[in-house]
Design a protein around this motif. Sequence first.
Motif, PDB file in Angstrom:
ATOM      1  N   ARG A  14       0.815  -1.213   0.000  1.00 38.04           N
ATOM      2  CA  ARG A  14       0.000   0.000   0.000  1.00 38.04           C
ATOM      3  C   ARG A  14       0.850   1.265   0.000  1.00 38.04           C
ATOM      4  NH1 ARG A  14      -4.488  -1.898   4.507  1.00 38.04           N
ATOM      5  NH2 ARG A  14      -5.685  -3.279   3.130  1.00 38.04           N
ATOM      6  N   LYS A  15       2.092   1.166   0.456  1.00 45.84           N
ATOM      7  CA  LYS A  15       2.968   2.325   0.462  1.00 45.84           C
ATOM      8  C   LYS A  15       3.315   2.682  -0.979  1.00 45.84           C
ATOM      9  CE  LYS A  15       7.195   4.107   2.556  1.00 45.84           C
ATOM     10  NZ  LYS A  15       8.341   3.812   3.429  1.00 45.84           N
ATOM     11  N   THR A  16       3.489   3.962  -1.235  1.00 46.78           N
ATOM     12  CA  THR A  16       3.781   4.386  -2.601  1.00 46.78           C
ATOM     13  C   THR A  16       5.113   5.131  -2.677  1.00 46.78           C
ATOM     14  OG1 THR A  16       2.600   6.498  -2.360  1.00 46.78           O
ATOM     15  CG2 THR A  16       1.332   4.599  -3.173  1.00 46.78           C
ATOM     16  N   TRP A  17       5.743   5.017  -3.820  1.00 48.68           N
ATOM     17  CA  TRP A  17       6.947   5.758  -4.159  1.00 48.68           C
ATOM     18  C   TRP A  17       6.705   6.390  -5.518  1.00 48.68           C
ATOM     19  CZ3 TRP A  17       6.724   0.968  -2.048  1.00 48.68           C
ATOM     20  CH2 TRP A  17       7.348   0.777  -0.805  1.00 48.68           C
ATOM     21  N   LEU A  18       6.850   7.698  -5.600  1.00 48.85           N
ATOM     22  CA  LEU A  18       6.527   8.445  -6.826  1.00 48.85           C
ATOM     23  C   LEU A  18       5.103   8.144  -7.285  1.00 48.85           C
ATOM     24  CD1 LEU A  18       9.853   8.131  -8.878  1.00 48.85           C
ATOM     25  CD2 LEU A  18       9.244   9.772  -7.084  1.00 48.85           C
ATOM     26  N   TYR A 229       5.471  17.909  -7.141  1.00 48.56           N
ATOM     27  CA  TYR A 229       5.734  18.005  -8.580  1.00 48.56           C
ATOM     28  C   TYR A 229       5.860  16.653  -9.284  1.00 48.56           C
ATOM     29  CZ  TYR A 229       6.518  22.946  -7.683  1.00 48.56           C
ATOM     30  OH  TYR A 229       6.355  24.263  -7.324  1.00 48.56           O
ATOM     31  N   THR A 230       5.689  15.556  -8.556  1.00 46.08           N
ATOM     32  CA  THR A 230       5.774  14.249  -9.224  1.00 46.08           C
ATOM     33  C   THR A 230       4.691  14.102 -10.286  1.00 46.08           C
ATOM     34  OG1 THR A 230       6.876  13.095  -7.404  1.00 46.08           O
ATOM     35  CG2 THR A 230       5.527  11.757  -8.879  1.00 46.08           C
ATOM     36  N   GLN A 231       3.444  14.436  -9.964  1.00 43.91           N
ATOM     37  CA  GLN A 231       2.378  14.304 -10.957  1.00 43.91           C
ATOM     38  C   GLN A 231       2.566  15.252 -12.140  1.00 43.91           C
ATOM     39  OE1 GLN A 231      -0.117  11.908 -11.074  1.00 43.91           O
ATOM     40  NE2 GLN A 231      -0.320  12.757 -13.145  1.00 43.91           N
ATOM     41  N   PRO A 232       2.879  16.548 -11.928  1.00 48.96           N
ATOM     42  CA  PRO A 232       3.136  17.411 -13.089  1.00 48.96           C
ATOM     43  C   PRO A 232       4.296  16.915 -13.958  1.00 48.96           C
ATOM     44  CG  PRO A 232       2.729  18.750 -11.144  1.00 48.96           C
ATOM     45  CD  PRO A 232       2.817  17.328 -10.677  1.00 48.96           C
ATOM     46  N   LEU A 233       5.339  16.368 -13.336  1.00 48.39           N
ATOM     47  CA  LEU A 233       6.452  15.828 -14.115  1.00 48.39           C
ATOM     48  C   LEU A 233       6.036  14.571 -14.873  1.00 48.39           C
ATOM     49  CD1 LEU A 233       9.290  16.459 -11.533  1.00 48.39           C
ATOM     50  CD2 LEU A 233       9.226  17.377 -13.867  1.00 48.39           C
ATOM     51  N   ALA A 237       6.187  14.044 -18.865  1.00 49.59           N
ATOM     52  CA  ALA A 237       6.824  12.871 -19.474  1.00 49.59           C
ATOM     53  C   ALA A 237       5.958  12.246 -20.554  1.00 49.59           C
ATOM     54  CB  ALA A 237       7.149  11.836 -18.396  1.00 49.59           C
ATOM     55  N   SER A 238       4.649  12.489 -20.500  1.00 45.35           N
ATOM     56  CA  SER A 238       3.741  11.908 -21.502  1.00 45.35           C
ATOM     57  C   SER A 238       3.728  12.689 -22.816  1.00 45.35           C
ATOM     58  CB  SER A 238       2.317  11.847 -20.941  1.00 45.35           C
ATOM     59  OG  SER A 238       1.786  13.159 -20.774  1.00 45.35           O
ATOM     60  N   LEU A 239       4.371  13.859 -22.849  1.00 48.11           N
ATOM     61  CA  LEU A 239       4.444  14.621 -24.088  1.00 48.11           C
ATOM     62  C   LEU A 239       5.273  13.862 -25.120  1.00 48.11           C
ATOM     63  CD1 LEU A 239       5.108  18.244 -22.715  1.00 48.11           C
ATOM     64  CD2 LEU A 239       2.922  17.258 -23.482  1.00 48.11           C
ATOM     65  N   ASP A 240       5.006  14.110 -26.391  1.00 45.01           N
ATOM     66  CA  ASP A 240       5.676  13.394 -27.473  1.00 45.01           C
ATOM     67  C   ASP A 240       6.963  14.113 -27.865  1.00 45.01           C
ATOM     68  OD1 ASP A 240       6.250  11.669 -29.551  1.00 45.01           O
ATOM     69  OD2 ASP A 240       4.922  12.695 -30.980  1.00 45.01           O
ATOM     70  N   PHE A 241       8.001  13.975 -27.027  1.00 42.19           N
ATOM     71  CA  PHE A 241       9.296  14.579 -27.344  1.00 42.19           C
ATOM     72  C   PHE A 241      10.346  13.486 -27.523  1.00 42.19           C
ATOM     73  CE2 PHE A 241       9.023  14.350 -22.705  1.00 42.19           C
ATOM     74  CZ  PHE A 241      10.253  13.844 -22.330  1.00 42.19           C
ATOM     75  N   ASN A 242      11.311  13.751 -28.392  1.00 42.41           N
ATOM     76  CA  ASN A 242      12.416  12.812 -28.604  1.00 42.41           C
ATOM     77  C   ASN A 242      13.779  13.483 -28.438  1.00 42.41           C
ATOM     78  OD1 ASN A 242      12.644  14.295 -30.955  1.00 42.41           O
ATOM     79  ND2 ASN A 242      11.756  12.695 -32.266  1.00 42.41           N
ATOM     80  N   ARG A 243      13.754  14.756 -28.043  1.00 43.18           N
ATOM     81  CA  ARG A 243      14.978  15.484 -27.709  1.00 43.18           C
ATOM     82  C   ARG A 243      14.738  16.253 -26.415  1.00 43.18           C
ATOM     83  NH1 ARG A 243      17.084  18.629 -33.201  1.00 43.18           N
ATOM     84  NH2 ARG A 243      16.937  16.854 -34.645  1.00 43.18           N
ATOM     85  N   PRO A 363      14.075  16.816 -10.472  1.00 47.17           N
ATOM     86  CA  PRO A 363      13.022  16.820 -11.495  1.00 47.17           C
ATOM     87  C   PRO A 363      13.363  15.964 -12.714  1.00 47.17           C
ATOM     88  CG  PRO A 363      13.300  19.017 -10.600  1.00 47.17           C
ATOM     89  CD  PRO A 363      14.422  18.186 -10.049  1.00 47.17           C
ATOM     90  N   ALA A 364      14.608  16.016 -13.160  1.00 42.12           N
ATOM     91  CA  ALA A 364      14.995  15.196 -14.311  1.00 42.12           C
ATOM     92  C   ALA A 364      14.948  13.710 -13.972  1.00 42.12           C
ATOM     93  CB  ALA A 364      16.396  15.583 -14.793  1.00 42.12           C
ATOM     94  N   GLN A 365      15.350  13.345 -12.748  1.00 42.19           N
ATOM     95  CA  GLN A 365      15.281  11.943 -12.340  1.00 42.19           C
ATOM     96  C   GLN A 365      13.837  11.447 -12.402  1.00 42.19           C
ATOM     97  OE1 GLN A 365      16.907  11.823  -8.391  1.00 42.19           O
ATOM     98  NE2 GLN A 365      19.038  12.036  -9.051  1.00 42.19           N
ATOM     99  N   ILE A 366      12.926  12.246 -11.859  1.00 42.51           N
ATOM    100  CA  ILE A 366      11.515  11.837 -11.813  1.00 42.51           C
ATOM    101  C   ILE A 366      10.932  11.764 -13.213  1.00 42.51           C
ATOM    102  CG2 ILE A 366       9.218  12.521 -11.011  1.00 42.51           C
ATOM    103  CD1 ILE A 366      10.659  13.854  -8.591  1.00 42.51           C
ATOM    104  N   LEU A 367      11.158  12.794 -14.022  1.00 42.04           N
ATOM    105  CA  LEU A 367      10.622  12.778 -15.378  1.00 42.04           C
ATOM    106  C   LEU A 367      11.204  11.619 -16.186  1.00 42.04           C
ATOM    107  CD1 LEU A 367       9.718  15.556 -17.753  1.00 42.04           C
ATOM    108  CD2 LEU A 367      11.510  14.010 -18.532  1.00 42.04           C
ATOM    109  N   ALA A 368      12.489  11.361 -16.028  1.00 34.18           N
ATOM    110  CA  ALA A 368      13.132  10.267 -16.759  1.00 34.18           C
ATOM    111  C   ALA A 368      12.536   8.922 -16.368  1.00 34.18           C
ATOM    112  CB  ALA A 368      14.635  10.281 -16.495  1.00 34.18           C
ATOM    113  N   PHE A 369      12.230   8.756 -15.077  1.00 37.24           N
ATOM    114  CA  PHE A 369      11.606   7.516 -14.616  1.00 37.24           C
ATOM    115  C   PHE A 369      10.290   7.274 -15.352  1.00 37.24           C
ATOM    116  CE2 PHE A 369       8.463   5.445 -11.920  1.00 37.24           C
ATOM    117  CZ  PHE A 369       9.108   4.277 -11.569  1.00 37.24           C
ATOM    118  N   PHE A 370       9.436   8.290 -15.411  1.00 33.37           N
ATOM    119  CA  PHE A 370       8.127   8.113 -16.045  1.00 33.37           C
ATOM    120  C   PHE A 370       8.231   8.018 -17.564  1.00 33.37           C
ATOM    121  CE2 PHE A 370       6.652   9.930 -11.957  1.00 33.37           C
ATOM    122  CZ  PHE A 370       5.840   8.879 -11.576  1.00 33.37           C
ATOM    123  N   LYS A 371       9.187   8.699 -18.159  1.00 29.19           N
ATOM    124  CA  LYS A 371       9.372   8.578 -19.607  1.00 29.19           C
ATOM    125  C   LYS A 371       9.813   7.160 -19.951  1.00 29.19           C
ATOM    126  CE  LYS A 371       9.176  10.522 -23.669  1.00 29.19           C
ATOM    127  NZ  LYS A 371       7.866  10.995 -24.195  1.00 29.19           N
TER     128      LYS A 371
END
Length: 411
Positions: A14-18, A229-233, A237-243, A363-371
């Motif tokens: 039940r515990k959550t991380w990110l 900021y985990t949810q906004p990041l 991450a769901s945006l269609d970027f490749n750079r 922020p980059a670590q979190i976004l990279a995880f979800f990407k």
Amino acid sequence: MDKERITAETTTERKTWLGMDGMQLREAGGTFTAKEIAQQPRLWKSTWALVNENKSALQAFLGTIFASEDMEVILTGAGTSAYIGSILRDPFQKGSHKHTWAVPTTDLVSHPHHYFQSDRSLLLVSFARSGNSPESVAAINLANALCKKAFHLIITCNTEGDLARMGDRPDCFVFHLPAETNDRGLAMTSSFTCMLLAGLLITRIDRIHRYEETVSRLADYGNRIISQYTQPLKDMASLDFNRAVFLGSGPLQSAAQESQLKLQELTDGKVICKHDSFLGLRHGPKVVIDPKTLIFFLYSNDDYVHLYEADLVKSILATEKGIGQIGISESPDNDLQATLGIYFSGYGEKIEEDFLSVCSVLPAQILAFFKSVNLGLKPDAPSANDTITRVVQGVTIYPYRADHIHAFNRL
């Protein structure tokens, strides 16, 4: 007993991380990475406590070394660990009053004659998560062989690594970080920020007691990023970027370099990343920004530096702004607009600029995880073909002879 075990397992699930529970993380292949990102604020406080605990021993070791007039300092590591040295070069030089270089082990091993001098003494400061990289061990051996006298300060996360085993030598001091910093995921997260923080504190070892409040503030900043900021990041991450382009100045330029590596590693190269300084981007690299580029701004808290940052941001937003922008700063700035603005604090006071590099990579670590998850990869092991591994493989270390130096000097 079985009932207690089942209750404990249920609580863990039940515990959550990110924002993801244990089952979701296992299914995504990201259990280690998510936990290692989320634990960082707590480990920063543990890192301060360890440096403070070792204050007298560090002062004795470094005091003897820095008393030598011909002493130089080289900060080294490979990949992410090398970026730590780049951030710490200026603080180490100010703290030691010795000429200080930041040189990756990958350069030291291939061109030792450029850095190791037979008529100079050296303190080699090595940063290493595992301490088992072939170049890390080779750099130490080369320094011992080629320098007038070599001393070693090793900051590592692995008490069982090759570098950690050198701690019984009189010319060597090994500083062990908490065991939890020895990341089990591919990407260095806790290991990077805690080794960096340890280095920042060691450069201020004579006044370490003053920095307990700074580290407490850093932990508050980190917890704010994770909680708010985990949810906004995740949405970004769901945006269609490749750079992606990461910009920072001074110590934050190397934090930008580490940030771009995290996104590139965790997406298995499917997102190509670049870093630069705010001023440097205009001199050609700006051309890489296209409509599918995500741009990160890692802002300084120095008002003078921020003048240059603001000029560049306004220029980008008026021309090619990419698919979106993420602005990361200590305090909100209403004059600068970005798709997502992340700020750490509403306090009027500021922490020292180089300490911002510790939390600015989150922020980059979190976004990279979800990407990574969005791309169908496993964040703990995103390299589908083992192109990169947790400890580098396949490096042959060749013997280096004195006549190599003489041949070079005759050219």
